[in-house]
Structure formats: C-alpha cells, structure tokens
Design a protein around this motif. Structure first.
Motif, mmCIF file in Angstrom:
data_model
loop_
_atom_site.group_PDB
_atom_site.id
_atom_site.type_symbol
_atom_site.label_atom_id
_atom_site.label_comp_id
_atom_site.label_asym_id
_atom_site.label_seq_id
_atom_site.Cartn_x
_atom_site.Cartn_y
_atom_site.Cartn_z
ATOM 1 N N UNK A 83 10.121 -8.973 2.523
ATOM 2 C CA UNK A 83 8.806 -9.184 3.133
ATOM 3 C C UNK A 83 8.366 -10.632 2.975
ATOM 4 N N UNK A 84 7.937 -11.224 4.053
ATOM 5 C CA UNK A 84 7.447 -12.596 4.005
ATOM 6 C C UNK A 84 6.057 -12.624 3.368
ATOM 7 N N UNK A 85 5.667 -13.776 2.893
ATOM 8 C CA UNK A 85 4.341 -13.955 2.299
ATOM 9 C C UNK A 85 3.273 -13.511 3.288
ATOM 10 N N UNK A 86 2.330 -12.711 2.821
ATOM 11 C CA UNK A 86 1.247 -12.266 3.673
ATOM 12 C C UNK A 86 1.537 -11.006 4.458
ATOM 13 N N UNK A 87 2.723 -10.413 4.243
ATOM 14 C CA UNK A 87 3.066 -9.177 4.943
ATOM 15 C C UNK A 87 2.451 -7.975 4.232
ATOM 16 N N UNK A 88 1.910 -7.055 5.006
ATOM 17 C CA UNK A 88 1.454 -5.783 4.454
ATOM 18 C C UNK A 88 2.677 -4.873 4.323
ATOM 19 N N UNK A 89 2.972 -4.443 3.098
ATOM 20 C CA UNK A 89 4.100 -3.544 2.853
ATOM 21 C C UNK A 89 3.559 -2.126 2.694
ATOM 22 N N UNK A 90 4.026 -1.234 3.544
ATOM 23 C CA UNK A 90 3.589 0.160 3.531
ATOM 24 C C UNK A 90 4.712 1.010 2.957
ATOM 25 N N UNK A 91 4.450 1.642 1.821
ATOM 26 C CA UNK A 91 5.444 2.523 1.218
ATOM 27 C C UNK A 91 5.044 3.955 1.561
ATOM 28 N N UNK A 92 5.811 4.567 2.462
ATOM 29 C CA UNK A 92 5.542 5.914 2.972
ATOM 30 C C UNK A 92 6.094 6.928 1.970
ATOM 31 N N UNK A 93 5.190 7.559 1.208
ATOM 32 C CA UNK A 93 5.602 8.422 0.093
ATOM 33 C C UNK A 93 4.964 9.812 0.241
ATOM 34 N N UNK A 94 5.733 10.805 0.687
ATOM 35 C CA UNK A 94 5.156 12.140 0.837
ATOM 36 C C UNK A 94 4.585 12.711 -0.462
ATOM 37 N N UNK A 121 0.833 -1.188 0.000
ATOM 38 C CA UNK A 121 0.000 0.000 0.000
ATOM 39 C C UNK A 121 0.872 1.243 0.000
ATOM 40 N N UNK A 122 0.342 2.320 -0.600
ATOM 41 C CA UNK A 122 1.003 3.602 -0.555
ATOM 42 C C UNK A 122 0.361 4.444 0.530
ATOM 43 N N UNK A 123 1.183 5.082 1.361
ATOM 44 C CA UNK A 123 0.705 5.933 2.446
ATOM 45 C C UNK A 123 1.184 7.355 2.196
ATOM 46 N N UNK A 124 0.267 8.303 2.216
ATOM 47 C CA UNK A 124 0.672 9.687 1.972
ATOM 48 C C UNK A 124 -0.182 10.634 2.794
ATOM 49 N N UNK A 125 0.248 11.889 2.808
ATOM 50 C CA UNK A 125 -0.451 12.944 3.545
ATOM 51 C C UNK A 125 0.400 14.189 3.521
ATOM 52 N N UNK A 126 -0.212 15.336 3.714
ATOM 53 C CA UNK A 126 0.515 16.594 3.681
ATOM 54 C C UNK A 126 1.368 16.808 4.916
ATOM 55 N N UNK A 127 2.180 17.846 4.872
ATOM 56 C CA UNK A 127 3.013 18.200 6.016
ATOM 57 C C UNK A 127 2.128 18.429 7.234
ATOM 58 N N UNK A 128 2.532 17.844 8.377
ATOM 59 C CA UNK A 128 1.766 18.017 9.599
ATOM 60 C C UNK A 128 0.512 17.178 9.708
ATOM 61 N N UNK A 129 0.320 16.259 8.761
ATOM 62 C CA UNK A 129 -0.904 15.444 8.791
ATOM 63 C C UNK A 129 -0.830 14.311 9.809
ATOM 64 N N UNK A 130 0.392 13.942 10.198
ATOM 65 C CA UNK A 130 0.543 12.811 11.112
ATOM 66 C C UNK A 130 0.781 11.500 10.393
ATOM 67 N N UNK A 131 1.235 11.577 9.153
ATOM 68 C CA UNK A 131 1.490 10.368 8.362
ATOM 69 C C UNK A 131 2.500 9.450 9.042
ATOM 70 N N UNK A 132 3.525 10.043 9.639
ATOM 71 C CA UNK A 132 4.538 9.228 10.320
ATOM 72 C C UNK A 132 3.954 8.500 11.523
ATOM 73 N N UNK A 133 3.005 9.143 12.198
ATOM 74 C CA UNK A 133 2.352 8.494 13.339
ATOM 75 C C UNK A 133 1.550 7.277 12.882
ATOM 76 N N UNK A 134 0.904 7.408 11.726
ATOM 77 C CA UNK A 134 0.156 6.285 11.169
ATOM 78 C C UNK A 134 1.112 5.168 10.766
ATOM 79 N N UNK A 135 2.212 5.528 10.109
ATOM 80 C CA UNK A 135 3.192 4.520 9.685
ATOM 81 C C UNK A 135 3.737 3.760 10.888
ATOM 82 N N UNK A 136 4.018 4.472 11.965
ATOM 83 C CA UNK A 136 4.550 3.838 13.172
ATOM 84 C C UNK A 136 3.544 2.850 13.753
#
Length: 204
Positions: free
Chosen positions: A99-110, A1-16
């Motif tokens: 990533x092992x089979x069945x892993x959710x891969x999160x690509x953090x892309x500003x 999945x691709x994860x994005x959000x603007x500056x100050x949105x808290x995207x890093x908090x979601x990724x963590x």
C-alpha cells in the motif's frame, strides 16, 4: 480499517465499492484459501497432520471433510490454526506493505467480532441489516434452506455485538442506490480521518 458484517449483509458489496474509490481491499477468506492451494507447504503440513482423507480427488483441500474433523476436536482445530494462521498473517503483511502512503487499507474480516480483533484496526466499519433481510438474501442468492441460514446466523456474532464495536455503521437494508450514497459518505469520512492522522507539514 476492519470491515465486517454477518452472512447476507452485503459486506462484499461494500468492499467492492471501497475498492472502486481506491482502497486496497485484503480479503481474509481469500487469503486463507490461497495459502492452502495445491503445492503449498501449508497443504502438505495439513495432509501430514490429518491424512490424505482431507484431499479431493483433484488434490485440493476438502474443506467440508476437514471441518468435520477439526470442529469435533478442539486440539485438532488448534493444530490446523497453527498451520494456517501464521501464513495468513504473513501474506496479509506482504499485501499491506504494498500500500502506498495515504492508501486506505480495508481488511475484510467476516469473524472480526467473534475473534476479538476490533482493537487491531484504526477504524471498524460494520455492515448491518436485520436478520430477516439476511435470511431473504441468502435463501434467494445461494439457494440455502432457511433453517441453514438461521443456523449460520446463530453461530455468528449478534447484530448488537457487531454494532457495539463499530466506529462507522453502514445500514444496507435499502436499495443499491442507497448503499452507493452511504458508501460515498463513509469514503469521505475515511479520507477525513486519514488527513487527521497525517503529521503536520513543517513548512506550513
């Protein structure tokens, strides 16, 4: 999945939080910094192209100085991208292959929306907050003047543009506890989507 959000949105908090659930998080910005560390081929090529002026006294890449050069000249920006982007892509692929089979891969892309990358992902998750919340958070946490924050926001995709590509939207305008609840819901949704993509067991 691709994860994005603007500056100050808290995207890093979601990724963590997603990483705590077991996702493999790949941070595009971190990789871009990694591939130009001192001693790398990429940094040597950048110095050959732009000169010693783009190095700090310690021999690291002086990003503000390099930015002054490339953002004033599209051809030079293209040359920098030609040096860095293939290496970022290669490193990203290496990490994804772990990533092992069945892993959710999160690509953090500003800049997922700005660079038209939405179609590269099975799922796009957008972290969304009002502009006033972005301004309040960034001025409070980074000490950045309000006008600088607003200038960065203007340089990024709009809320409407991000929301238009979102498969899943995370409203992060509330409390940390509310974010915990929403991320838990999103994790369940990602698990459901993952199960739906797996081939049926022939023995079942």
């Amino acid at each position: 999945m691709g994860l994005t959000g603007g500056i100050g949105s808290g995207k890093s908090s979601v990724a963590r939080r997603l990483a705590e659930y077991g996702a493999l998080v790949i941070d595009a910005d971190a990789i871009a910094r990694e591939v130009v560390e001192p001693g790398t081929e990429a940094l040597a090529e950048i110095v050959a192209e732009f000169g010693e002026q783009v190095l700090t006294p310690e021999g690291r890449l002086d990003r503000p100085k390099l930015g002054e050069i490339v953002f004033a000249d599209e051809a030079r920006l293209a040359r920098l991208n030609a040096i860095v982007h293939p290496r970022v892509g290669q490193r990203t692929q290496e990490l994804m292959e772990r990533a092992e089979e069945g892993t959710v891969v999160v690509y953090d892309v500003p800049l997922l929306v700005e660079n038209g990358l939405a179609d590269l992902y099975d799922v796009v998750v957008v972290v969304d907050v009002p502009v006033r919340t972005q301004v309040e958070r960034v001025t409070a946490t980074r000490g950045m003047p309000e006008e600088q924050v607003r200038a960065r926001i203007r340089a990024q995709a709009t809320r409407e543009q991000r929301r238009a590509v979102a498969d899943i939207l995370i409203d992060n305008s509330g409390s940390e506890q509310e974010l915990d609840v929403r991320v838990a819901e999103v994790w369940e949704e990602l698990q459901r989507r993952l199960r739906d993509t797996r081939p049926a067991d022939p023995a079942s």
